[in-house]
Design a protein around this motif. Structure first.
Motif, PDB file in Angstrom:
ATOM      1  N   THR A  27       0.845  -1.191   0.000  1.00 61.15           N
ATOM      2  CA  THR A  27       0.000   0.000   0.000  1.00 61.15           C
ATOM      3  C   THR A  27       0.884   1.246   0.000  1.00 61.15           C
ATOM      4  O   THR A  27       2.056   1.201   0.392  1.00 61.15           O
ATOM      5  N   LEU A  28       0.284   2.345  -0.430  1.00 61.91           N
ATOM      6  CA  LEU A  28       0.971   3.633  -0.440  1.00 61.91           C
ATOM      7  C   LEU A  28       0.278   4.517   0.578  1.00 61.91           C
ATOM      8  O   LEU A  28      -0.851   4.949   0.381  1.00 61.91           O
ATOM      9  N   ASN A  29       0.965   4.761   1.679  1.00 68.67           N
ATOM     10  CA  ASN A  29       0.342   5.521   2.760  1.00 68.67           C
ATOM     11  C   ASN A  29       1.395   6.398   3.410  1.00 68.67           C
ATOM     12  O   ASN A  29       2.278   5.921   4.108  1.00 68.67           O
ATOM     13  N   VAL A  56       1.218  10.254  -4.874  1.00 71.01           N
ATOM     14  CA  VAL A  56       2.474   9.774  -4.301  1.00 71.01           C
ATOM     15  C   VAL A  56       3.589   9.941  -5.333  1.00 71.01           C
ATOM     16  O   VAL A  56       3.427   9.596  -6.506  1.00 71.01           O
ATOM     17  N   TRP A  57       4.718  10.471  -4.859  1.00 68.52           N
ATOM     18  CA  TRP A  57       5.866  10.734  -5.721  1.00 68.52           C
ATOM     19  C   TRP A  57       7.075   9.960  -5.219  1.00 68.52           C
ATOM     20  O   TRP A  57       7.238   9.735  -4.022  1.00 68.52           O
ATOM     21  N   VAL A  58       7.919   9.575  -6.173  1.00 68.26           N
ATOM     22  CA  VAL A  58       9.169   8.913  -5.840  1.00 68.26           C
ATOM     23  C   VAL A  58      10.295   9.913  -6.058  1.00 68.26           C
ATOM     24  O   VAL A  58      10.454  10.437  -7.170  1.00 68.26           O
ATOM     25  N   ALA A  93      -1.973   2.139  -7.662  1.00 65.40           N
ATOM     26  CA  ALA A  93      -1.594   1.352  -6.489  1.00 65.40           C
ATOM     27  C   ALA A  93      -0.708   0.176  -6.907  1.00 65.40           C
ATOM     28  O   ALA A  93      -0.728  -0.256  -8.067  1.00 65.40           O
ATOM     29  N   PRO A  94       0.095  -0.345  -5.983  1.00 70.79           N
ATOM     30  CA  PRO A  94       0.982  -1.462  -6.320  1.00 70.79           C
ATOM     31  C   PRO A  94       0.208  -2.669  -6.831  1.00 70.79           C
ATOM     32  O   PRO A  94      -0.884  -2.989  -6.334  1.00 70.79           O
ATOM     33  N   ALA A 109       5.865  -6.839  -6.004  1.00 71.80           N
ATOM     34  CA  ALA A 109       4.941  -5.739  -6.287  1.00 71.80           C
ATOM     35  C   ALA A 109       5.512  -4.924  -7.436  1.00 71.80           C
ATOM     36  O   ALA A 109       6.720  -4.658  -7.480  1.00 71.80           O
ATOM     37  N   VAL A 110       4.653  -4.546  -8.346  1.00 76.95           N
ATOM     38  CA  VAL A 110       5.038  -3.709  -9.480  1.00 76.95           C
ATOM     39  C   VAL A 110       4.299  -2.381  -9.346  1.00 76.95           C
ATOM     40  O   VAL A 110       3.073  -2.358  -9.211  1.00 76.95           O
TER      41      VAL A 110
END
Length: 855
Positions: free
Chosen positions: A365-367, A398-400, A409-410, A417-418
């Motif tokens: 998850t992205l949190n 969300v940024w990298v 989402a992943p 996970a991609v």
């Protein structure tokens, strides 16, 4: 093209006889004659002819191929509506398929019950209806229809047409991408059975998996999937062999089991058709609610997901560098950041940054924000792995590393996970450019630049706590000194104490206990965070400081930067009061301190005094010099020692402070604005004075001395009590009138003495010294200072010596004080001599004496 007719037999009443007996088929009989089909109908046995009336024929276009259409309506089996046991059935005509000459074309017949409970027949999937049923001849049955029955489409054409209609669009899209299947079908001159999963069957796949099956990279899996649903023979529901079940090989080689059910066909023992027997020229289609193959048939992998995400360039680059095993291993715990192909330009992915797109942790998850290690190890990090930073902005995107946006989402495949991103990850820049992105930390940037830290290759594998501009402002004079040329060594020592010799990311911060690290200054520092990880508690030696975190985990090629809002000063750094005063350009006040007896203690390295230092311009305006009378008292009024009450700070007004002038205390009465204060000066026992000042800047030395730069001099007049009213003002009018007589007597006596003085003045004027005159005439000019009215003495002579005035005007040594020496050129206060006529060129002043001399 007519087939060979059955063996001739004699029929009493043939199909042709029935048609000829009715005027509704006159035109049909003539057409049958012209097409040569009369002999076929006469000699055939047990046939069914779907006969169109003349009305139907007249409505047809002239360009139709009537021989072919009429042959298609001759069925090789008798069909009696009343005797049909199935709701629908497939029969075969006399017409052969163009691509398979040995295979007759199928025709589907449905039995429909009408409202009058009579059986009705529909032909060709409803293309025509029987309007006269079961017209029986000796050699067959005539069924009169209301429309011509069109020929069925070729199987491949029918599937291609489903791309834009029906519930077979997805399968059809895949099918048309492989025209070789239809080519092989035509080449074999045979028929086929196509088992088509309806669109809803593909819900078992997510959009990325489905997308993969539609792209070029999915060719092999797509063909295997189609082949598993393709049989090399036509299998219809009414096949006699279906009752007990049969096994038929698919094009992919797998065996498919078929068994007849009450309403359709069951495949592989558990999948029943949605629709059966959709007939075409060279085959039949059955639709299914699910795949014949299980989900595992596709063997999805990270590689396939990446192709499905349209990340072709990045995936091919990885495959070129032999990442096959990494991309096909679903058991490996990893996350792959996948840059998708750009519509406008190539995806720039350098070979040395490929590893930077992988991490050995699984992100489900992205949190919020997270920092995790990539697989890329760098020499600049001491062989450690470079980090990847994920953070969420105010729009929940969300940024990298702040530059590559995560697109969704992943996607998880096994333990991998991609995560698709809109652009390739770029390695963190050098410290110079990474710190340059912190716009609120320009002061620290300038210090780093001046110390050549950006050019120092030894800052590798480091953590740097980077003070923001407001942190330097909080230091006040300390910050000014550190930023000055003379403070460069202290600046280097301070910043090195804020550098850890290993990368420490926010995920390592602990709120439970202190963690100890080595600094670049060679010292040890302990760090602990609060539960919210918004502040850090530094323990540098014996000094503890709580420092607020601004931004964390700013990555650079040699480590990580955390910005802080305040600056802890380690105990090994010494900043003296003298250095702070020098940083504030306070030179005049320092000279005055050194001329007094206070300098040794007040601006000593271990001083803990509070110093109210007037700026040089304020000293100039107030005419304060080293020759000022009562210089000790003047300086002492600006030096505060111990608190007379406990707690608080000077500017808070919570405490009163003793000055170095005995019995004098100063406190802040009120704060008028950001930098304006009202001071209360108390001189024992009851003298109070209020002075307004502006605190221009300030700072605290490492010994605890407090420096405050103020805009004016605190006057000694603040220590003088108010004048007592004259005795006659304090008494009534009666006492004043009673004294009037005495005053009149004194005036008369005074006149008598003036006469004596006038006559004897010439004799003793030359004998008196300048300072010893009982009375002197003084020529003066008026001026004003910051402490009140004053005059400058030009000469101190009697009226008989006016000629010597020029010689008498000597040195001028201006100074400010409540007493005056009476030297030529000196400034004295008018108030010391009572009321005078300030407009006169000359004035008679009474002689006054003090410790410095007399006037």
């Amino acid at each position: 093209m007519l087939l060979l007719a059955p063996a001739p037999t004699i029929a009493t009443v043939s199909v042709v006889d029935l048609l000829s007996s009715s005027p509704d088929f006159t035109l049909l009989v003539r057409v049958l004659q012209r097409t040569g089909l009369i002999p076929v109908l006469n000699m055939a046995r047990n046939i069914t002819f779907f006969a169109p009336s003349d009305k139907v024929l007249r409505s047809l276009p002239t360009e139709l191929d009537m021989p072919t259409l009429l042959q298609y309506m001759i069925i090789t089996d008798p069909i009696v509506a009343a005797n049909m046991t199935e709701n629908e059935a497939v029969y075969f005509s006399y017409l052969r398929a163009p691509a398979a000459p040995d295979v007759p074309l199928p025709l589907k017949v449905q039995r429909v019950s009408s409202a009058d409970e009579k059986v009705r027949l529909e032909i060709g999937s409803g293309a025509a209806k029987v309007v006269k049923h079961d017209w029986v001849a000796d050699n067959g049955i005539v069924q009169v229809i209301d429309a011509m029955i069109p020929l069925p489409d070729p199987l491949c054409d029918a599937v291609a047409g489903s791309v834009i209609k029906g519930d077979m669009r997805i399968f059809s899209r895949m099918f048309v991408m492989h025209p070789m299947i239809c080519y092989l079908l035509r080449y074999a001159q045979d028929t086929a059975t196509l088992i088509v999963p309806v669109d809803s069957a593909f819900d078992i796949l997510n959009d990325v998996e489905l997308s993969y099956l539609m792209v070029a990279a999915g060719h092999d899996d797509r063909l295997r999937f189609l082949g598993s649903h393709f049989l090399y023979s036509s299998v219809y529901r009414q096949n006699d062999t279906l009752g007990s079940g049969i096994n038929v090989p698919s094009m992919s080689g797998a065996m498919v089991t078929l068994e007849k059910s009450e309403r359709g066909i069951i495949f592989n023992d558990h999948i029943e058709t949605v629709q059966s027997d959709m007939v075409f020229q060279n085959g039949v289609i059955h639709t299914l609610p699910s795949f014949l193959t299980p989900y595992e048939f596709f063997e999805f992998s990270p590689r396939k997901y990446m192709f499905g995400l349209n990340a072709t360039q990045f995936t091919n680059e990885l495959l070129f560098h032999n990442y096959d095993s990494v991309l096909d291993d679903t058991n490996r715990v990893q996350t792959i950041f996948v840059p998708v192909d750009s519509d406008t330009a190539d995806m720039p992915v350098s070979a040395n940054s490929l590893e930077y797109h992988f991490t050995d942790s699984l992100i489900d998850t992205l949190n919020g924000s997270i920092v995790l290690p990539s697989r890329l190890s760098l020499v600049s990090l001491g062989g450690r792995r470079q980090r990847i930073k994920l953070n969420m902005d105010e729009n929940a995107e969300v940024w990298v590393n702040g530059k590559s946006k995560i697109l969704r989402a992943p996607l998880r495949i096994g333990n991998t996970a991609v995560i698709p991103i809109d652009r390739a990850l770029v390695l963190p820049p050098s410290l110079r450019f990474a710190a340059g992105s912190v716009f609120e930390a320009r002061t620290t940037l300038q210090i780093f630049q001046s110390l050549d830290f950006f050019d120092d290759d030894t800052i590798n594998g480091f953590t740097i706590f980077f003070p923001v501009d407001s942190a330097w402002e909080k230091l006040g004079s300390v910050g000014k000194f550190i930023r000055s040329v003379s403070g460069s060594e202290v600046a280097k020592q301070l910043l090195c104490s804020l550098m850890l010799t290993e990368p420490v990311y926010s995920s390592a911060f602990s709120s439970e206990k202190f963690a100890e690290y080595q600094t670049a200054a060679g010292t040890r520092v302990s760090i602990k965070t609060d539960n919210r990880t918004t502040s850090i508690e530094f323990n540098i030696g014996n000094i503890e400081s709580v420092v607020e975190l601004e931004s964390v985990d700013l990555l650079f090629d040699g480590g990580v930067v955390h910005t802080i809002s305040s600056i802890p000063i380690p105990e090994n750094i010494k900043i003296t009061p003298r250095q702070l005063l020098h940083a504030e350009n306070i030179t005049g006040f320092v000279e005055l301190l050194e001329a007094s007896s206070f300098a040794q203690d007040v601006i000593a390295d271990d001083s803990q005094y509070i110093i109210l230092a007037p700026q040089d311009s304020a000293l100039t305006v107030s005419n304060i010099t080293t020759a000022t009378v009562e210089l000790e008292a003047q300086m002492g009024l600006h030096i505060l020692g111990k608190r007379s009450t406990l707690g608080g700070s000077f500017l808070s007004g919570e405490s009163s402070y003793d000055t170095l002038v005995g019995g004098v205390h100063i406190s802040v009465l009120a704060q008028l604005s950001d930098d304006a204060y009202e001071l209360l000066i108390v001189s024992d026992p009851f003298v109070k004075s209020i002075q307004h000042i502006r605190v221009l800047s300030g700072g605290v030395s490492t010994s605890g001395a407090e420096i405050y730069v103020i805009d004016r001099v605190l006057p000694l007049s603040a220590l003088t009590p108010n004048e007592v009213p004259a005795w006659w003002q304090a008494h009534g009018i009666l006492i004043g009138l009673g004294a009037a007589g005495g005053i009149l007597a004194m005036v008369l006596i005074g006149l008598f003495w003036l006469l004596i003085i006038y006559r004897g003045g010439q004799r003793w004027g030359h004998r008196q010294s300048l300072g010893g005159n009982i009375k002197s005439f003084v020529r003066f000019r008026r001026s004003f200072s910051g402490s009140g009215r004053s005059i400058v003495i030009s000469a101190n002579v009697s009226d008989e010596e006016d000629d010597d005035d020029e010689a008498a005007v000597g040195e001028r040594t201006p100074f400010l004080g409540r007493t005056a020496s009476g030297r030529l050129g000196s400034r004295v206060n008018v108030e010391d001599f009572g009321d005078i006529d300030e407009d006169a060129e000359e004035v008679e002043l009474p002689s006054r004496s003090n410790e410095h001399g007399s006037v």
